[in-house]
Design a protein around this motif. Structure first.
Motif, PDB file in Angstrom:
ATOM      1  N   ASN A 639       0.847  -1.187   0.000  1.00  0.00           N
ATOM      2  CA  ASN A 639       0.000   0.000   0.000  1.00  0.00           C
ATOM      3  C   ASN A 639       0.883   1.237   0.000  1.00  0.00           C
ATOM      4  OD1 ASN A 639      -2.592  -1.353   0.303  1.00  0.00           O
ATOM      5  ND2 ASN A 639      -1.929  -1.832   2.384  1.00  0.00           N
ATOM      6  N   ASP A 695      -6.938  -6.647   2.493  1.00  0.00           N
ATOM      7  CA  ASP A 695      -7.606  -5.589   1.734  1.00  0.00           C
ATOM      8  C   ASP A 695      -7.987  -4.370   2.573  1.00  0.00           C
ATOM      9  OD1 ASP A 695      -7.533  -7.076  -0.668  1.00  0.00           O
ATOM     10  OD2 ASP A 695      -9.286  -8.228  -0.029  1.00  0.00           O
ATOM     11  N   LYS A 697      -8.120  -0.794   4.277  1.00  0.00           N
ATOM     12  CA  LYS A 697      -7.718   0.548   3.869  1.00  0.00           C
ATOM     13  C   LYS A 697      -7.502   1.406   5.117  1.00  0.00           C
ATOM     14  CE  LYS A 697     -10.823   0.233  -0.139  1.00  0.00           C
ATOM     15  NZ  LYS A 697     -12.019   0.849  -0.779  1.00  0.00           N
TER      16      LYS A 697
END
Length: 919
Positions: A639, A695, A697
């Motif tokens: 990320n 996944d 965020k």
């Protein structure tokens, strides 16, 4: 012990040579901004004794004969006199001063303050009143007069906050993952490898100069928080040589007079370390080599580490604590140098009683999947040291080196009984035996430079931080009894299991490198002092996690009825009876790395004598890698995000006692490594597997605050504020009943958004309006927060965000009889019910019920005020903690109608401490 004796001897020699004349010290701040003033001339009136204040606005004048003096402060054409200051031989007198800065004039201005006590009170008010943001400040004087022994206890006194388990901070009802910690201006990492939090009990209170709890963001601060940013600042150069020693003991009501169970450990367990009894031998083969071995070779290795499964009933020793701290000051080559050293040791014996269950819920009817009753017997060890060194090159330049080392360990035996209904098992008996050790080390080097010629200040810093976690030989074993009669049989088969017959090892290491600096320039505009400030922050965080989960296979059913301390005897590790192997999978090992580059520009503008604006923007470039360096690896998670974090803070002074504050900002909270990894680990206490989510965020938070403040007089305040927060993609933990590795799994998930707004009232009032109450001070904070989360594939709607309480109640009553040397404090805290774990379509939310906490502290000065006895009673009410499914949805726990998922009993803790100041 020998080291302590040597240290005591060294300090005693130092103190014997210490002059008996008096000293005076203090801090000088700008009355408008609260900023420390460097270069202020301080002279004892009628003498030649004097100094200039340093970069932090501090001054020290030594060698003053016992008398009453007047100090003369001069700065920028302004002279201020403070009289009636009493000096005692061999003592240090503290005199802080708040200085009213005006534009330069051709005429000298003289301000006279007739009372030293009044001037100190003004400075104390100004320290918090003149901060540039919504914040609370705890001064060294407040800490000194409190009976708190560590930062976690000190934070209990802060309005709007509460502390969980004596160390985890909750601000405005937000869970600890939304808070952040700094030490001496440098961002710290989490002290818990599997939890985004910071343990504030590692800092001894005696070593703290001040604590600032920011509730509103400004660009010079790190941008990863939403509830509170706690800045802990330790002392550096002491005013004089000193040495303090503190000894304590105590007990918990769950332990006193009751059976206590433990297992055979090592002779270094009292230090939180294993001496090699539990650890994997250095000759033990690595994963690849082990997997290629024959079954017989694996068996031979298994019998060397699958040992020590028995428990013993023992007598318990009382809790114990030791704290030794000292300071030295002097000159080297004409430069002022100082050092503060401290060591502390705490050992607590705990017995937790808790129950936990998971339920299948249909039409608001709950059927338990299992019911477990667990007794956890634990010995917690917390010890460490602090060593800070400073050199004052001159009044404008200072270099500091600060070090902190801490070991936090728990050695425990968890013994469980219960029933499992889905599997058709009537009775279950199981245990988990383990030691978990966290080692925290932080070293910092920083410099402060005042470039007076250009009206500039330059600060720089560098830091290295290590957080290691070791779990050697964690053992789990379970027995079952069908039909409620007959022998218990070990739940070990020819397959593999983390729940029974397992031996687990893990090593986790975080290495954190930090550097940065800032440059501030002062200038005059609108006849007032203005400041522009810019800076850069760089941090690299590396993690290596490696675990070795092993399991035992059983082929000979005749072994199943053997008790725990016999079933895995070395003689049984032969073909046909037992087998031994390791769980296979990449998920049991991962690496992780983050690189954070941040820069900011900030303006501090006094637009008028009444209006101050602090505004600017912070840019953060965050690059995170979890799992593996190879993109083709299934563990690979990468990320990279950029955030611009603006902030705008207005402070309007209606008068010298009243402020109105308005602020708005954008901040972020990012997922931790553990939350992103696919490592699946069975949690014995929860009875479920915890699994990360690749996944996830980051959470972005929009913050707004409006607050009205009144400071009637020294030591008093009244504030009323409203705040608003908008969370984009908040991270929550939810229960998944079809998870990996067991029938129940806790996963992490992003909700779509959440909003929250609240009202906050704070007060601190001396009760001297009545002669009978004149020695009492009442403090209180009441917060109401309305919060709702919206949207998620796994989470139900129309509920608060996980960890968010609808209200926070803090109240305290302090009694201070200074002449008799007696102080006492009664503290109350309660937070409203909150979501402990998010549910799903099959399982409703698990709520945590409100739990009132009442603590009492009493202190008495003895031995000519050099000694002090303290009595602390924590959790007087001893109310059980309840986590439940609210089946009738009435907003409160009902034992007859709701499904109780978790019940915990912590007990009441009593402690007695004796402290002595050697001078």
């Amino acid at each position: 012990m020998r080291s302590i004796i040597i240290l005591l001897t060294f300090f005693s020699i130092s103190f014997a040579s210490f002059a008996q004349k008096g000293k005076i010290e203090g801090k000088i701040t700008d009355a408008k901004t609260g900023v420390a003033l460097a270069g202020v001339s301080v002279i004892v009136k009628g003498t030649s004794k004097g100094v200039a204040s340093d970069l932090e606005g501090r001054y020290i004048i030594s060698g003053i004969e016992g008398t009453t003096i007047t100090l003369v402060f001069s700065y920028n054409g302004i002279t201020k006199e403070v009289s009636d200051i009493e000096i005692k031989d061999g003592k240090v007198t503290t005199q802080d001063v708040s200085f009213e800065i005006k534009s330069k004039t051709n005429t000298e201005v003289v301000v006279t303050s007739t009372s030293a006590r009044k001037e100190s009170a003004v400075a104390l008010i100004g320290y918090q009143k003149n901060t540039s943001v919504v914040a609370q400040v705890i001064s060294a004087e407040t800490i000194r007069r409190s009976p708190d022994k560590n930062t976690g206890e000190v934070l209990k006194r802060v309005p709007g906050t509460s502390v969980q388990d004596g160390k985890y901070l909750v601000v405005r009802g937000l869970a600890d993952r939304y808070n952040q910690a700094m030490l001496n201006g440098i961002l710290l990492s989490s002290t818990e490898p599997d939890r985004k939090t910071f343990s504030f009990d590692i800092f001894p209170a005696a070593m703290i100069d001040n604590i600032i709890i920011n509730k509103a963001f400004i660009p010079e601060l790190p941008g990863e928080w939403a509830g509170g940013l706690v800045q802990v600042n330790t002392k550096d150069i002491p005013a004089k040589n000193f040495m303090n020693i503190q000894l304590g003991t105590g007990f918990n009501t769950n332990v006193l007079g009751k059976d206590f169970y433990t297992y055979k450990g090592s002779n270094l367990d009292f230090l939180g370390f294993d001496n090699g009894v539990r650890t994997l031998p250095s000759s033990f083969p690595n994963k690849t080599t082990f997997s290629s071995l024959s079954d017989n070779d694996k068996l031979a290795l298994g019998k060397t580490i699958a040992t020590n499964w028995g428990v013993n009933k023992t007598a318990t020793a009382p809790n114990a604590s030791l704290q030794l701290s000292g300071g030295l000051t002097g000159k080297v080559l004409g430069k002022k140098v100082g050092a503060i050293l401290a060591i502390n040791y705490n050992r607590n014996i705990r017995h937790y009683e808790f129950k936990n269950s998971f339920f299948t819920v249909n039409n608001n009817l709950a059927s338990p999947d299992f019911i477990y009753n667990t007794d956890k017997y634990a010995e917690d060890v917390l010890w460490g040291g602090l060593a800070n060194f400073s050199i004052q090159l001159n009044s404008s330049n200072k270099i500091t080196v600060k070090n902190l080392f801490n070991v936090n360990s728990t050695d425990y035996a968890s013994l469980r009984t219960g029933q499992e209904f889905l599997s058709g098992v009537d009775n279950v008996r199981s245990r988990e035996l383990a030691q978990r050790t966290n080692i925290f080390y932080n070293t910092q080097v920083s410099g402060e430079h005042n470039i007076q010629k250009f009206g500039m200040k330059f600060n720089w810093f560098g830091s290295f931080n290590i957080l290691d976690q070791y779990i050697p030989q964690q053992r789990r074993l379970e027995y079952i009894q069908n039909g409620g009669v007959g022998n218990y049989e070990a739940r070990v088969s020819a397959g593999q299991s983390q729940k029974s017959g397992s031996v687990f090892y893990s090593n986790l290491s975080d290495y954190i490198y930090t550097a940065g600096g800032d440059l501030a320039k002062n200038y005059t505009l609108f006849g007032n002092k203005q400041t522009i400030k810019g800076g850069y922050f760089f941090q690299v965080k590396d993690r290596l996690f490696d675990s070795r989960p092993f399991f035992i296979k059983l082929f000979d059913n005749s072994l199943k009825t053997l008790p725990e301390d016999q079933i895995f005897n070395a003689a049984n590790f032969v073909p046909g009876k037992l087998g031994f192997d390791e769980f296979v999978g990449k998920q049991y090992r991962y690496i992780a790395n983050t690189i954070l580059n941040a820069g900011y520009l900030q303006m501090d503008n006094l637009l008028t004598d009444k209006l101050r604006v602090v505004w600017g923007v912070r840019y953060e470039n965050f690059d995170q890698l979890v799992g593996s360096l190879k993109e083709s690896d299934s563990r690979f998670v990468h990320n990279k995000v950029e955030d611009f974090l603006p902030a705008l803070n207005f402070t309007y002074k209606l008068n010298n006692k009243t402020n109105i504050r308005l602020s708005g900002s954008q901040t972020v909270v990012r997922p931790e490594f553990r939350e992103l990894s696919d490592f699946a680990f069975y949690d014995f206490e929860l009875g479920a597997t915890v699994l990360g989510n690749r996944d996830l965020k980051r959470t972005k938070i929009t913050n707004a605050d409006l607050r009205y403040e009144i400071y009637p007089r020294a030591g008093e305040l009244f504030t009323l504020g409203v705040f608003y927060k908008y969370f984009s993609n908040p991270i929550e933990s939810y229960l998944n009943q079809s998870g990996a590795g067991s029938s129940n799994t806790f996963n992490f998930v992003n909700a779509d958004k959440a909003t929250g707004y609240g009202v906050e009232f704070e007060m601190r009032k001396k009760l001297d309006f009545s002669q009978s109450l004149k020695n009492f001070t009442f403090t209180s904070n009441l917060s109401y927060i309305h919060n709702r989360v919206q949207g998620s594939s796994n989470a139900k709607l129309d509920r608060p965000m996980q960890g968010q309480s609808p209200y926070v109640i803090n109240a305290g009553l302090q009694y201070d009889l200074e002449k008799a040397g007696i102080t006492s404090t009664l503290l109350f805290n309660q937070i409203g019910r909150r979501v402990a774990y998010v549910g799903n379509d099959q399982t409703p939310v698990i709520w945590e019920a409100p739990r009132p906490l009442l603590d009492f502290q009493l202190a008495k000065k003895i031995i000519k005020s050099r000694g002090e006895l303290k009595l602390n009673v924590s959790d007087i009410l001893n109310t059980k903690a309840y986590f439940y499914h609210d089946l009738n949805e009435n907003g409160k726990y009902g034992s007859k109608v709701d499904a109780l998922a978790i019940e915990r009993n912590y007990g009441t803790t009593f402690s007695l401490t004796f402290g002595y100041n050697i001078k």
